[in-house]
Design a protein around this motif. Structure first.
Motif, PDB file in Angstrom:
ATOM      1  N   VAL A 193       0.865  -1.182   0.000  1.00  0.00           N
ATOM      2  CA  VAL A 193       0.000   0.000   0.000  1.00  0.00           C
ATOM      3  C   VAL A 193       0.902   1.233   0.000  1.00  0.00           C
ATOM      4  O   VAL A 193       1.712   1.400   0.911  1.00  0.00           O
ATOM      5  CB  VAL A 193      -0.916   0.034   1.254  1.00  0.00           C
ATOM      6  CG1 VAL A 193      -1.761   1.305   1.265  1.00  0.00           C
ATOM      7  CG2 VAL A 193      -1.790  -1.209   1.319  1.00  0.00           C
ATOM      8  N   GLU A 194       0.779   2.063  -1.041  1.00  0.00           N
ATOM      9  CA  GLU A 194       1.524   3.319  -1.076  1.00  0.00           C
ATOM     10  C   GLU A 194       0.693   4.356  -0.341  1.00  0.00           C
ATOM     11  O   GLU A 194      -0.506   4.494  -0.589  1.00  0.00           O
ATOM     12  CB  GLU A 194       1.776   3.739  -2.533  1.00  0.00           C
ATOM     13  CG  GLU A 194       2.618   2.715  -3.288  1.00  0.00           C
ATOM     14  CD  GLU A 194       3.075   3.194  -4.652  1.00  0.00           C
ATOM     15  OE1 GLU A 194       2.548   4.201  -5.158  1.00  0.00           O
ATOM     16  OE2 GLU A 194       3.978   2.543  -5.213  1.00  0.00           O
ATOM     17  N   MET A 195       1.339   5.065   0.565  1.00  0.00           N
ATOM     18  CA  MET A 195       0.635   6.086   1.347  1.00  0.00           C
ATOM     19  C   MET A 195       0.996   7.445   0.752  1.00  0.00           C
ATOM     20  O   MET A 195       2.180   7.802   0.691  1.00  0.00           O
ATOM     21  CB  MET A 195       1.127   6.078   2.798  1.00  0.00           C
ATOM     22  CG  MET A 195       1.232   4.703   3.428  1.00  0.00           C
ATOM     23  SD  MET A 195      -0.318   4.134   4.074  1.00  0.00           S
ATOM     24  CE  MET A 195      -0.606   5.329   5.333  1.00  0.00           C
TER      25      MET A 195
ATOM     26  N   LYS B 212      -0.199  -1.070  -4.414  1.00  0.00           N
ATOM     27  CA  LYS B 212       1.089  -1.064  -5.104  1.00  0.00           C
ATOM     28  C   LYS B 212       1.082  -2.136  -6.195  1.00  0.00           C
ATOM     29  O   LYS B 212       1.353  -3.309  -5.910  1.00  0.00           O
ATOM     30  CB  LYS B 212       2.176  -1.339  -4.054  1.00  0.00           C
ATOM     31  CG  LYS B 212       3.584  -1.005  -4.477  1.00  0.00           C
ATOM     32  CD  LYS B 212       4.511  -1.133  -3.263  1.00  0.00           C
ATOM     33  CE  LYS B 212       5.918  -1.540  -3.636  1.00  0.00           C
ATOM     34  NZ  LYS B 212       6.589  -0.610  -4.533  1.00  0.00           N
ATOM     35  N   SER B 213       0.716  -1.725  -7.403  1.00  0.00           N
ATOM     36  CA  SER B 213       0.702  -2.650  -8.540  1.00  0.00           C
ATOM     37  C   SER B 213       0.869  -1.859  -9.827  1.00  0.00           C
ATOM     38  O   SER B 213      -0.053  -1.173 -10.268  1.00  0.00           O
ATOM     39  CB  SER B 213      -0.623  -3.418  -8.578  1.00  0.00           C
ATOM     40  OG  SER B 213      -0.785  -4.009  -9.856  1.00  0.00           O
ATOM     41  N   ASP B 214       2.054  -1.972 -10.431  1.00  0.00           N
ATOM     42  CA  ASP B 214       2.308  -1.273 -11.694  1.00  0.00           C
ATOM     43  C   ASP B 214       1.315  -1.704 -12.762  1.00  0.00           C
ATOM     44  O   ASP B 214       0.800  -0.878 -13.515  1.00  0.00           O
ATOM     45  CB  ASP B 214       3.724  -1.578 -12.199  1.00  0.00           C
ATOM     46  CG  ASP B 214       4.765  -0.740 -11.486  1.00  0.00           C
ATOM     47  OD1 ASP B 214       4.381   0.258 -10.836  1.00  0.00           O
ATOM     48  OD2 ASP B 214       5.954  -1.092 -11.564  1.00  0.00           O
TER      49      ASP B 214
ATOM     50  N   PRO C  32      -3.820   1.627  -8.269  1.00  0.00           N
ATOM     51  CA  PRO C  32      -5.150   2.239  -8.082  1.00  0.00           C
ATOM     52  C   PRO C  32      -5.392   2.732  -6.659  1.00  0.00           C
ATOM     53  O   PRO C  32      -4.900   2.156  -5.691  1.00  0.00           O
ATOM     54  CB  PRO C  32      -6.111   1.099  -8.438  1.00  0.00           C
ATOM     55  CG  PRO C  32      -5.327  -0.140  -8.197  1.00  0.00           C
ATOM     56  CD  PRO C  32      -3.906   0.190  -8.545  1.00  0.00           C
ATOM     57  N   LEU C  33      -6.178   3.792  -6.593  1.00  0.00           N
ATOM     58  CA  LEU C  33      -6.583   4.360  -5.309  1.00  0.00           C
ATOM     59  C   LEU C  33      -7.489   3.351  -4.597  1.00  0.00           C
ATOM     60  O   LEU C  33      -8.415   2.813  -5.211  1.00  0.00           O
ATOM     61  CB  LEU C  33      -7.347   5.652  -5.600  1.00  0.00           C
ATOM     62  CG  LEU C  33      -7.678   6.579  -4.449  1.00  0.00           C
ATOM     63  CD1 LEU C  33      -6.410   7.151  -3.829  1.00  0.00           C
ATOM     64  CD2 LEU C  33      -8.561   7.732  -4.963  1.00  0.00           C
TER      65      LEU C  33
END
Ligand code: TMP
Ligand code: ASP
Length: 236
Positions: free
Chosen positions: A89-91, A123-125, A130-131
């Motif tokens: 998870v990107e914050m 986190k998935s290129d 996606p949000l």
């Protein structure tokens, strides 16, 4: 400590194992990509600058009690780090309307937000990061409720520490992307903190001094990275 095999190669960094299973070496490349790798270039010395900037920020944060993966900078392009089990998870923490938030809501860039906004991205290129929201994170098992609460509190704390530090160096922290991981039962801040992963605007002129210069072909990309590093290393 001995450098061992390549564990992973990302778009901007490589990760190497060491003879200590708890430690990895993060190697910073000059490669830059945008729009999920569809736009590619190299930015001279970017890796050196991102390594140096990340060291400055990680040391500052550790000094304020935020636990990070940073152990030490080994050389110009390499940083010794604790080996995290990265939470996917990107914050994102935002202080100013910009980037994808401005696009999504049809707002112009530049308005100060009344309070910081935190966003989560998966986190998935392949899926274009996606949000997502707290329910996606917990129900789909990306992190527990306790973990996402800890990461959110840490992300806001990082923002509270970096904002005045940067302001003292005439840089506005517009927004940033942070990544966290698990290490021996704790959540640590990982990845990097640099002009690739933050938006920095000159506090007086609003000039963009970050990867947006590359994303949007604004020119003087390497100069902007150098300018950020120069300000971080100049007395406030
Ligand atoms: P955004 O406005 O494009 O969503 O970006 C928010 C912040 O996240 C900004 O500081 C740049 C950073 N970022 C990354 O670190 N990696 C990425 O892939 C993207 C799209 C943004
Ligand atoms: N890191 C992302 C990519 O390659 C994009 C970005 O930073 O804008 O594509």
């Amino acid at each position: 400590m001995e450098k061992r095999e390549l564990l992973y190669e990302g778009k901007a960094k490589k990760l190497f194992a060491t003879d200590d299973p708890g430690l990895v070496i993060q190697y910073f490349k000059d490669d830059a990509t945008a729009f999920d790798g569809t736009k590619k270039a190299t930015i001279a010395s970017k890796g050196v600058i991102n390594n140096a900037c990340s060291e400055i920020f990680f040391r500052l944060l550790e000094g304020h009690g935020v636990r990070t993966h940073f152990v030490e900078r080994l050389d110009e392009r390499e940083m010794l780090c604790r080996r995290l089990d990265i939470v996917p998870v990107e914050m994102i923490v935002r202080n100013v309307m910009a980037g994808s938030l401005a696009r999504r809501l049809g707002r112009p860039e530049g308005d100060r937000l009344a309070a910081p906004i935190v966003e989560y991205c998966y986190k998935s290129d392949a899926l274009h990061d996606p949000l997502i929201n707290r329910w996606h994170v917990t129900v789909l098992g990306f992190a527990t409720g306790a973990e996402i609460d800890t990461m959110t509190a840490m992300a806001l704390r990082v923002n509270e520490i970096l904002t005045p530090f940067l302001a003292a160096r005439k840089l506005l922290l517009v927004d940033m992307k942070l990544e966290f991981g698990r290490f021996q039962g704790d959540i640590l801040l990982g990845d990097e903190i640099c002009p690739d992963t933050c938006r920095f605007w000159d506090a007086d002129t609003g000039r963009k001094l970050d990867k947006d210069r590359f994303r949007h072909d604004l020119g003087d990309v390497a100069e902007a990275y150098h300018e950020v590093h120069r300000r971080l290393t100049s007395p406030a």
